[in-house]
Design an enzyme around this catalytic site. Structure first.
Site, PDB file in Angstrom:
ATOM      1  N   TYR A 138       1.575  48.002  51.623  1.00  0.00           N
ATOM      2  CA  TYR A 138       0.623  48.090  52.736  1.00  0.00           C
ATOM      3  C   TYR A 138       0.777  46.909  53.698  1.00  0.00           C
ATOM      4  CZ  TYR A 138      -1.857  51.481  49.691  1.00  0.00           C
ATOM      5  OH  TYR A 138      -2.201  52.534  48.880  1.00  0.00           O
ATOM      6  N   LYS A 189       7.492  49.113  38.897  1.00  0.00           N
ATOM      7  CA  LYS A 189       8.289  50.340  39.012  1.00  0.00           C
ATOM      8  C   LYS A 189       9.722  49.919  39.310  1.00  0.00           C
ATOM      9  CE  LYS A 189       8.867  54.741  38.961  1.00  0.00           C
ATOM     10  NZ  LYS A 189       8.772  55.522  37.719  1.00  0.00           N
ATOM     11  N   ASP A 222       3.896  54.883  36.272  1.00  0.00           N
ATOM     12  CA  ASP A 222       3.637  56.270  35.866  1.00  0.00           C
ATOM     13  C   ASP A 222       3.168  56.323  34.419  1.00  0.00           C
ATOM     14  OD1 ASP A 222       6.193  55.285  35.424  1.00  0.00           O
ATOM     15  OD2 ASP A 222       7.241  57.174  35.800  1.00  0.00           O
ATOM     16  N   ASP A 246      -4.154  50.435  43.986  1.00  0.00           N
ATOM     17  CA  ASP A 246      -5.049  51.310  44.739  1.00  0.00           C
ATOM     18  C   ASP A 246      -5.247  52.607  43.963  1.00  0.00           C
ATOM     19  OD1 ASP A 246      -6.528  52.532  46.713  1.00  0.00           O
ATOM     20  OD2 ASP A 246      -4.891  52.712  48.155  1.00  0.00           O
ATOM     21  N   ASP A 250      -8.684  53.941  41.402  1.00  0.00           N
ATOM     22  CA  ASP A 250      -9.470  55.182  41.545  1.00  0.00           C
ATOM     23  C   ASP A 250      -9.488  55.934  40.218  1.00  0.00           C
ATOM     24  OD1 ASP A 250      -9.779  54.627  44.300  1.00  0.00           O
ATOM     25  OD2 ASP A 250      -9.605  56.748  44.836  1.00  0.00           O
TER      26      ASP A 250
HETATM   27 MN    MN Z   1      -8.347  53.198  47.626  1.00  0.00          MN
END
Ligand code: MN
Ligand code: NAD
Length: 366
Positions: A138, A189, A222, A246, A250
């Site tokens: 980001y 990763k 993963d 991120d 969640d």
């Molecule tokens: Mn988020």
């Protein structure tokens, strides 16, 4: 008497609904703690501000809030505006502008809640996810070219710097070692992303060497998702990149019962710039204005804010009030399977703060 200056930015959608509920709870807390006081300053920044002014916040917005002790933030996002405009124009502008490079997200299954996992697994959830919050995927670096042509291209470049990795790894190690299990899981990763992620692994490995008391294990992102679901008790503190954390956070919030409960601290550990506290959820267009948003994420967030402001006793009291309400199960919002409205959950937490709720109900029950 210490009075904390708080910038309140409700933002969009359910953001203002849950943040104003949080302000009510903080005011109730301050009313019963002789040494606790707040000065709340409201800022009407967000998508409506954008429609009036062509920007999400004023040009000198950061300067306006630079002097506060903390920012209490709702969410951004509007059905009629592009998400990248709203996110970059306000939330990321603050996180990056104030170099809040550590994003901290605790998850626990609060008492009385079940969550989607089998009870014996759900009860093992006690995690803190540390998200790199200033660069990585980001960073905002990339570009678009050849618009409208068959050769049109869009690129986001994931940026990993030695300084950026070192400082977030140090932060995660300090946090992990302060917790009883002293266990850090580093998410990566580097099998597929063979430049930035391999560099991430190398620098984190150098940093963790300075923390011999810490147990460190590594997971590909993963595989991490299935470990969170199948072996939640094997995880304590988690370090992950901006994008990976991120997504994982969640998932963590959902495993903890609902996205409506998740809380976040965005911190600049040098304390040279103010921190920002926000629930992890977004503006939830589907329930905006209906008065049913779960405010518990915003309350948990307020507890993180109190802790950061040095108000540990008040932070614990607020968390205990939240847990009293979840444990009794009488005032849960629809996302948690109940039918309570935002205002009812808020009133229940305020009542629990002074112990009125539990006392009166146990009499009723008796
Ligand atoms: Mn988020
Ligand atoms: P969302 O978090 O807004 O909603 C996802 C689902 O969870 C919805 O069904 C919603 O009703 C439910 N939900 C979320 N919070 C809840 C709460 N407190 N109580 C009850 N239910 C709740 O995510 P989304 O739908 O992907 O995004 C909507 C908008 O929010 C987009 O514009 C997105 O960019 C933005 N967003 C902003 C932030 C932020 O400001 N930090 C974070 C995530 C998404």
């Amino acid at each position: 008497m210490s009075s904390h200056r708080i910038a309140v930015i409700g933002g969009d959608g359910i953001g203002p609904e849950v943040v104003e509920a949080g302000v009510k709870v903080l005011e109730a807390l301050a009313a019963t703690e002789p040494d606790l006081a707040f000065e709340f300053e409201r800022f009407d920044w967000g998508s409506d501000y954008y429609r009036r002014n062509g920007r999400m916040m004023p040009q000198d917005g950061l300067a306006q809030i630079e002097g506060v002790d903390a920012i209490y933030f709702g969410s951004v996002g509007d059905p009629d505006l592009p998400d990248d405009i709203t996110l970059w124009g306000l939330r990321l502008a603050i996180c990056q502008g104030f170099d809040q490079y550590a994003n901290v997200r605790p998850t626990r299954l609060l008492p009385g809640l079940t969550g989607p996992l089998r009870p014996e697994l759900g009860q093992q959830i006690d995690w803190v996810i540390v998200r790199e919050n200033s660069e990585g995927e980001y960073a905002g670096v990339g570009g678009r070219a050849h618009r409208g042509l068959p050769i049109e291209v869009g690129m986001d470049v994931a940026v990993f710097t030695r300084a950026g990795i070192e400082r977030i790894a140090q932060f995660a190690c300090e946090l992990a070692i302060s917790r009883p299990r002293k266990l850090l899981t580093v998410v990566t990763k580097s099998n597929a992303q063979r430049h930035g992620m391999v560099f991430w692994d190398e620098v984190v490995r150098e940093v963790v060497r300075d923390y011999p008391g810490l147990t460190v294990d590594w997971m590909l992102v993963d595989a991490m998702t299935q470990r969170m679901v199948n072996k939640p008790g094997s995880i304590d503190t988690v370090l992950a990149t901006n994008l990976h954390a991120d997504i994982l956070s969640d998932l963590a919030a959902a495993l903890g019962g609902s996205l409506g409960i998740g809380s976040t601290a965005n911190i600049n550990p040098s304390r040279s710039r103010p921190p920002m506290f926000e629930p992890i959820h977004g503006s939830a267009f589907d329930i905006t204005g209906k008065g049913v948003a779960n405010p518990l994420g915003a309350f948990w967030t307020a507890s993180l804010m109190l802790d950061h402001l040095g108000e540990q006793a008040a932070a614990r009291r607020l968390m205990a009030a939240i847990e009293t309400v979840t444990d009794r199960g009488e005032y849960l919002s629809p996302d948690l399977g109940g039918s309570a409205r935002t205002a009812e959950v808020t009133a229940a937490v305020i009542a629990a703060l002074s112990g009125v709720n539990s006392t009166s109900s146990s009499r009723l029950a008796g």
